[in-house]
Design an enzyme around this catalytic site. Structure first.
Site, mmCIF file in Angstrom:
data_model
loop_
_atom_site.group_PDB
_atom_site.id
_atom_site.type_symbol
_atom_site.label_atom_id
_atom_site.label_comp_id
_atom_site.label_asym_id
_atom_site.label_seq_id
_atom_site.Cartn_x
_atom_site.Cartn_y
_atom_site.Cartn_z
ATOM 1 N N HIS A 114 0.833 -1.199 0.000
ATOM 2 C CA HIS A 114 0.000 0.000 0.000
ATOM 3 C C HIS A 114 0.873 1.256 0.000
ATOM 4 O O HIS A 114 0.430 2.318 -0.381
ATOM 5 C CB HIS A 114 -0.890 0.047 1.236
ATOM 6 N N ARG A 140 -8.077 -1.828 -12.398
ATOM 7 C CA ARG A 140 -7.669 -3.163 -11.939
ATOM 8 C C ARG A 140 -8.585 -3.551 -10.775
ATOM 9 O O ARG A 140 -8.294 -3.247 -9.631
ATOM 10 C CB ARG A 140 -6.217 -3.149 -11.482
ATOM 11 N N ARG A 193 -11.620 -3.963 -15.818
ATOM 12 C CA ARG A 193 -11.040 -5.290 -16.055
ATOM 13 C C ARG A 193 -11.559 -6.240 -14.996
ATOM 14 O O ARG A 193 -11.496 -5.933 -13.800
ATOM 15 C CB ARG A 193 -9.517 -5.223 -16.006
ATOM 16 N N GLU A 210 -2.109 -10.484 -23.563
ATOM 17 C CA GLU A 210 -0.942 -10.517 -22.674
ATOM 18 C C GLU A 210 -0.327 -11.910 -22.597
ATOM 19 O O GLU A 210 0.665 -12.119 -21.917
ATOM 20 C CB GLU A 210 -1.284 -9.971 -21.289
ATOM 21 N N ASN A 241 3.083 -5.653 -19.781
ATOM 22 C CA ASN A 241 3.822 -6.145 -18.607
ATOM 23 C C ASN A 241 3.906 -7.671 -18.638
ATOM 24 O O ASN A 241 4.977 -8.260 -18.471
ATOM 25 C CB ASN A 241 3.134 -5.719 -17.309
ATOM 26 N N ASP A 242 2.750 -8.300 -18.854
ATOM 27 C CA ASP A 242 2.744 -9.761 -18.896
ATOM 28 C C ASP A 242 3.204 -10.287 -20.245
ATOM 29 O O ASP A 242 3.916 -11.286 -20.318
ATOM 30 C CB ASP A 242 1.330 -10.290 -18.593
ATOM 31 N N ARG A 292 8.637 -10.926 -14.560
ATOM 32 C CA ARG A 292 8.634 -9.462 -14.490
ATOM 33 C C ARG A 292 9.000 -8.915 -13.117
ATOM 34 O O ARG A 292 9.294 -7.741 -12.969
ATOM 35 C CB ARG A 292 7.281 -8.907 -14.952
HETATM 36 C C1 PEP Z 1 -0.154 -5.949 -18.111
HETATM 37 O O1 PEP Z 1 0.094 -7.139 -17.925
HETATM 38 O O2 PEP Z 1 0.488 -5.228 -18.888
HETATM 39 C C2 PEP Z 1 -1.246 -5.276 -17.380
HETATM 40 C C3 PEP Z 1 -1.632 -4.057 -17.665
HETATM 41 O O3 PEP Z 1 -1.829 -5.964 -16.378
HETATM 42 P P1 PEP Z 1 -1.160 -6.129 -14.905
HETATM 43 O O4 PEP Z 1 0.030 -5.237 -14.845
HETATM 44 O O5 PEP Z 1 -2.242 -5.778 -13.956
HETATM 45 O O6 PEP Z 1 -0.822 -7.588 -14.908
HETATM 46 MG MG MG Z 2 -1.328 -8.391 -16.869
#
Ligand code: PEP
Ligand code: MG
Length: 590
Positions: free
Chosen positions: A196, A303, A339, A438, A461-462, A472
């Protein structure tokens, strides 16, 4: 405590919240030290004193929860409600009383001893959520022990001048007590994805560096330091030159902030007239206003798992609904992409009773979990549909791997729509449905997936972690995590062009969109919709407003012929960034 060497020392942590502070340390020890097992004479008196102390701790925490509720809203307040629950835990407290009676030892020792046992168990857990609860238990224990000892808690408002608060971790309470102060920064030893601290620091615009390790426990108060929340640096005893450099940076930072603030109502339009939509990623409903005030044209990613992370029980349909409709109303007329829950894997929550998995990133997470627990999924879909009456809500599904999953989602969505119609509950019948790209398999079938849905959103990101086989969040392989790897650019080109060919909307909502260098690459690949953490919106707007699409396109075409991420990066820097130093070199900072 470590000895001061007087030499400049630079430590690298995780950039948790952007900004720079040049100041002195204030070290906050989290350990409740020297709690001795003092013998007591009258166990009844001791038990009574203990009960009183517990009730005072509960009251203080409730008061803080109310204050936080007022200042930041219910989501932050829930963090304290969890601590109120720990303090009021009847089984725990009765057990402490029993031990007082039997062992004739002071209450603070027994409470501390019980909490150590629980912390040891939770601390060894692989579950990040449970590990975070350790902080709540430590915070309650520290309060209780100091109450029992009759100590006055040090209030953090006491210190003057630019201060960097250094601690193994900070509780939301610490941060809140400090949020009235200016010229303050945080440096913490730990800090993970569910922390947090980073979140609140960002929301309150307090520069912070997390994940610095042991140094935060070793450093004493009153040391001269700099924290650089952009790069994640913690500099002890900065040299005259370093201080000069950072003073200059701070000056540029203020100038840039003023300049960027003027862009709030200006669209991201390139010099040759190409318009790019810029939306915001948020985790908390409270962030909608911040996002809009920074010029976001909608919420590109909410999210929703954050709703689960704040509560110890499962959220009800009403819990979901009140959050979604609040976001939709505040963002209106801009769109809001909700999402569906992305938990499982690393974000394991006890409420969901997921088995421990050997390889959680490849396990039962996100849509896989939603399709296993269909009733829970339908609750969320129903709440999203109910919040869609103003027609600015879109549904976004995470971690799609195959067409069958999309078909199943569509069937469930239709079922929920039919139920709502039967009950004459209103919703947007044409609510757009989109999927995250992703998983590499989904990327490879973009042409097939795109026909099934209304839009796509690339989660870089994923996608990067799975395509390059690089965890990651693993610092040992982070040198391989390269968004500009030629393979990633080729893949992104294919996804973006395929979606556009089908006339469908496509967005990038991963961190790549917030990095000026990567944003230019994405723009050159034809992307015209970006979603990012709100604080990075002004810098990306500034970057895009400084360039011409035709030049960027040509440079990226050339970059695509190069062999390595480094060559690609150099090509973009040389041909774009270096040509607009004001927009980019300063823009990198905010
Ligand atoms: C991602 O994977 O790029 C994404 C936006 O989702 P998160 O970072 O919540 O996994
Ligand atoms: Mg993701």
């Amino acid at each position: 405590m470590r000895l001061a060497t007087g030499r400049e020392e630079i430590y690298r942590g995780v950039p948790a919240s952007p900004g720079i502070i040049i100041g002195s340390t204030r070290s906050l020890s989290r350990d409740v030290e020297n709690v001795s097992a003092d013998r007591i004479v009258d166990s009844e008196v001791e038990k009574e004193t203990f009960r009183k102390a517990i009730s005072q701790v509960e009251k203080t925490l409730e008061k803080t929860a109310a204050k936080v509720f007022q200042r930041l809203g219910p989501e932050f307040a829930r963090i304290f409600e969890a601590q109120v629950m720990i303090a009021g835990d009847e089984v725990w407290n009765k057990n402490v009383e029993k031990r007082i009676e039997k062992e004739k030892i002071c209450a603070e020792y027994i409470y501390h001893n019980e909490s150590k046992k629980v912390i040891r168990r939770l601390g060894n857990s692989n579950d990040a959520y449970l590990r975070e609860r350790v902080q709540d238990i430590e915070a309650v224990t520290a309060r209780l022990v100091s109450r029992m000892r009759g100590e006055k808690r040090v209030t953090l408002r006491d210190f003057k001048g630019a201060t960097v608060l250094v601690a193994r971790y900070l509780t939301p309470g610490d941060i809140l007590a400090l949020s009235v102060r200016r010229n303050l920064g945080f440096a913490t030893g730990i800090g993970g994805p569910t922390s947090h601290t980073a979140l609140i620091a960002k929301s309150l615009s307090v520069p912070a560096v997390a994940g610095l390790g042991r140094i935060t426990e070793e450093i004493s108060s009153g040391q001269r330091v700099i924290i650089d929340g952009y790069k994640g640096l913690f500099i002890i005893n900065p040299s005259g030159n370093t201080i000069k450099k950072y003073r200059q940076l701070k000056k540029s930072e203020s100038q840039l902030k003023r300049q960027l603030a003027q862009l709030k109502d200006k669209a991201a339009v390139t010099k040759d007239g190409f318009k790019v939509d810029i939306l915001a990623n948020i985790e908390l409903p409270e962030e909608v206003n911040l996002a809009l005030s920074l010029g976001a044209e909608g919420i590109g990613l909410f999210r929703s798992e954050f709703i689960y992370l704040q509560s110890t029980s499962l959220p009800s349909e009403e819990d979901h609904f009140s959050i979604y409709s609040r976001i939709a109303k505040e963002a209106y007329p801009y769109p809001v992409y909700i999402r569906t829950v992305d938990v499982g894997g690393e974000k394991n929550l006890p409420q969901l009773k997921i088995e421990k998995e050997p390889n959680p990133a490849l396990g039962l997470r996100a849509i896989r979990l939603s399709l296993r627990d269909k009733d829970l999924f339908k609750i969320q879909l129903r709440a999203i549909l109910r919040a869609s009456i103003q027609k600015n809500v879109k549904i976004l599904i995470p971690m799609i791997t195959e067409i069958e999953e999309v078909e199943e989602v569509k069937l469930l969505l239709q079922e929920v729509k039919d139920e709502l119609k039967t009950k004459r509950i209103k919703f947007d019948e044409k609510i757009p449905l989109g999927v995250m790209i992703e998983v590499p398999a989904a990327a490879a079938i973009t042409d097939l997936l795109v026909k099934e849905v209304d839009y796509l959103s690339i989660g870089t990101n994923d996608l990067i972690q799975y395509y390059l086989a690089v965890d990651r969040s693993n610092e040992f392989v982070s040198y391989l995590y390269k968004p500009l790897h030629p393979s990633i650019l080729r893949l992104l080109k294919f996804i973006i062009e395929t979606a556009h060919r089908e006339g469908k909307e496509i967005t990038v909502c991963g961190e790549m969109a917030a990095d000026p260098l990567c944003a230019i690459a994405l723009f050159g690949l034809g992307l015209n919709k970006f979603s990012m953490n709100p604080i990075f919106i002004p810098r990306i707007k500034k970057a895009l407003r400084s360039v011409e699409y035709k030049t960027v396109k040509r440079v990226i075409q050339k970059a695509m012929t190069l062999k390595t991420a480094q060559e690609i990066e150099e090509c973009i820097i040389e041909n774009i960034l270096a040509k607009h130093p004001k927009a980019f070199l300063m823009g990198q900072m905010i």
